[in-house]
Enzyme design. Structure first.
Site, PDB file in Angstrom:
ATOM      1  CG  MET A 133      -0.337  -0.114   2.550  1.00  7.57           C
ATOM      2  SD  MET A 133       0.223   1.438   3.308  1.00  7.57           S
ATOM      3  CE  MET A 133      -1.339   2.271   3.566  1.00  7.57           C
ATOM      4  CE1 TYR A 134       3.972   1.466   4.143  1.00  9.22           C
ATOM      5  CE2 TYR A 134       6.101   0.631   3.482  1.00  9.22           C
ATOM      6  CZ  TYR A 134       5.152   0.848   4.460  1.00  9.22           C
ATOM      7  OH  TYR A 134       5.402   0.440   5.758  1.00  9.22           O
ATOM      8  CB  SER A 135       3.324   5.438  -3.221  1.00  6.55           C
ATOM      9  OG  SER A 135       3.889   6.396  -2.341  1.00  6.55           O
ATOM     10  N   GLY A 136       0.397   3.168  -3.185  1.00  4.06           N
ATOM     11  CA  GLY A 136      -0.407   2.344  -4.080  1.00  4.06           C
ATOM     12  C   GLY A 136       0.390   1.348  -4.899  1.00  4.06           C
ATOM     13  N   GLY A 137       1.488   0.833  -4.348  1.00  3.00           N
ATOM     14  CA  GLY A 137       2.318  -0.145  -5.052  1.00  3.00           C
ATOM     15  C   GLY A 137       3.556   0.451  -5.680  1.00  3.00           C
TER      16      GLY A 137
END
Length: 339
Positions: free
Chosen positions: A54-58
């Site tokens: 989930m960090y920056s949506g992948g």
């Protein structure tokens, strides 16, 4: 750089590990900047890199994958799953359905065929331990993960998961990743005694307390850190907990000065001094940030310094207890504590 064994796995990991949360949109870090940070970290002896889906949506996973291309086998690679990945209600949590799918997504983004450590980002109250552990056990047997762990689990959930693994003859969590710093010491009273009891490796996050212990926040100065821009409530000095943190920081700065240390060395030296802690995750946004944190790689605090820290923030104490991420759901939702 110091190296320690990750729990009972036999894997040797550096006492400072590279956290990649700031890679991508969250930290406004470009691919070239991320690659430079990874290069410098590996050159300094760091061998564990931790990211999450989930960090920056992948985007963080994608950047890490590109940065480590060609040297995968020299790195202990960790990622996490469980936090929401979009609005779809089943694209989150600890179900077999989601973990099997999302691990494949993470492997694709990272450009690898396996990860060394796959962690459940938060305890999922809606999913049984048996459901999650059986899925993780099968993924390990399939060779897609080498080990798996938990992140920010309350102590009683760590114990429950260990019990379930034993009773159901499943593989068990071998690591826990909790928040820990001089200003947030609550895990010393609950989580760390449990991880020691079960022989878990411990990778602590936010050892600089969201920047409070970076040296950039001091009395009389404007708070202009990047974290304060999108989490202003954590730095609002009208809030009593934040005033208490600032008071503690001022006293800690005196301890650091007397010991000839930077605040960062004091902060990282403190968390890595605890015998239950394997590694401290640092999350630099720039190369300058990284170098200032690498300066703490060999810091060993004396007993006098540790005693002075204890006198400022008592063992087992959280100065901002409301920011804990492992609060039982019934304390947050009134309907869960009323018949």
């Amino acid at each position: 750089m110091q190296y320690r064994t990750l729990g009972h796995t036999g894997v040797q990991v550096s006492s400072l590990a590279l956290g990649a949360m700031n890679f991508g949109a969250i930290g406004r870090t470009t691919q070239d900047e991320a690659a430079a940070i990874v290069d410098a970290a590996l050159e300094a002896g760091i061998n564990l890199i931790d990211t999450a889906d989930m960090y920056s949506g992948g985007e963080s996973e994608e950047m890490v994958g590109k940065a480590i291309a060609g040297r995968r086998d020299d790195i202990v690679l960790a990622t996490k799953a469980g936090m929401p990945m979009g609005d779809e209600r089943n694209h989150r949590g600890g179900s077999r359905r989601w973990l099997v799918t999302e691990l494949d997504n993470s492997l694709r983004r990272l450009g690898v065929d396996h990860v060394d450590l796959y962690q459940i980002h938060r305890w999922d109250p809606s999913t049984s331990d048996e459901e999650t552990l059986s899925a993780l056990t099968d993924l390990r047997r399939a060779g897609k993960i080498r080990y798996f762990g938990s992140s920010t689990f309350p102590a009683y959930r760590v114990v429950q998961a260990q019990w379930t693994a034993r009773e159901r003859h499943l593989s068990r969590y071998v690591t826990e990743q909790p928040s820990y710093s001089i200003l947030q010491r609550g895990i010393e009273a609950h989580v760390l005694p449990v991880t020691e009891q079960y022989g878990l490796g411990v990778l602590v996050w936010s050892p600089l307390a969201s920047g409070w212990l970076s040296g950039a926040i001091r009395a009389g100065r404007d708070i202009t850190t990047s974290r304060s821009a999108f989490m202003p409530e954590r730095f609002d000095l009208t809030i009593p907990a934040n005033r208490a943190r600032l008071d503690a920081v001022e006293r800690l700065a005196e301890v650091a000065d007397e010991a000839g240390l930077t605040m960062i060395q004091l902060a990282l030296g403190f968390v890595t001094a605890h015998p239950a802690v394997t590694s401290a995750l640092i999350g630099p946004r720039t190369l300058d940030h990284l170098h200032s944190q690498l300066a703490a790689a060999d810091t060993v605090l004396s007993a006098d310094v540790l005693d002075a820290i204890d006198a400022i923030v008592a063992p087992g104490t959280d100065l901002a207890a409301h920011e804990k991420h492992d609060t039982p759901p019934a304390l947050l939702d009134p309907s869960l504590r009323r018949r």
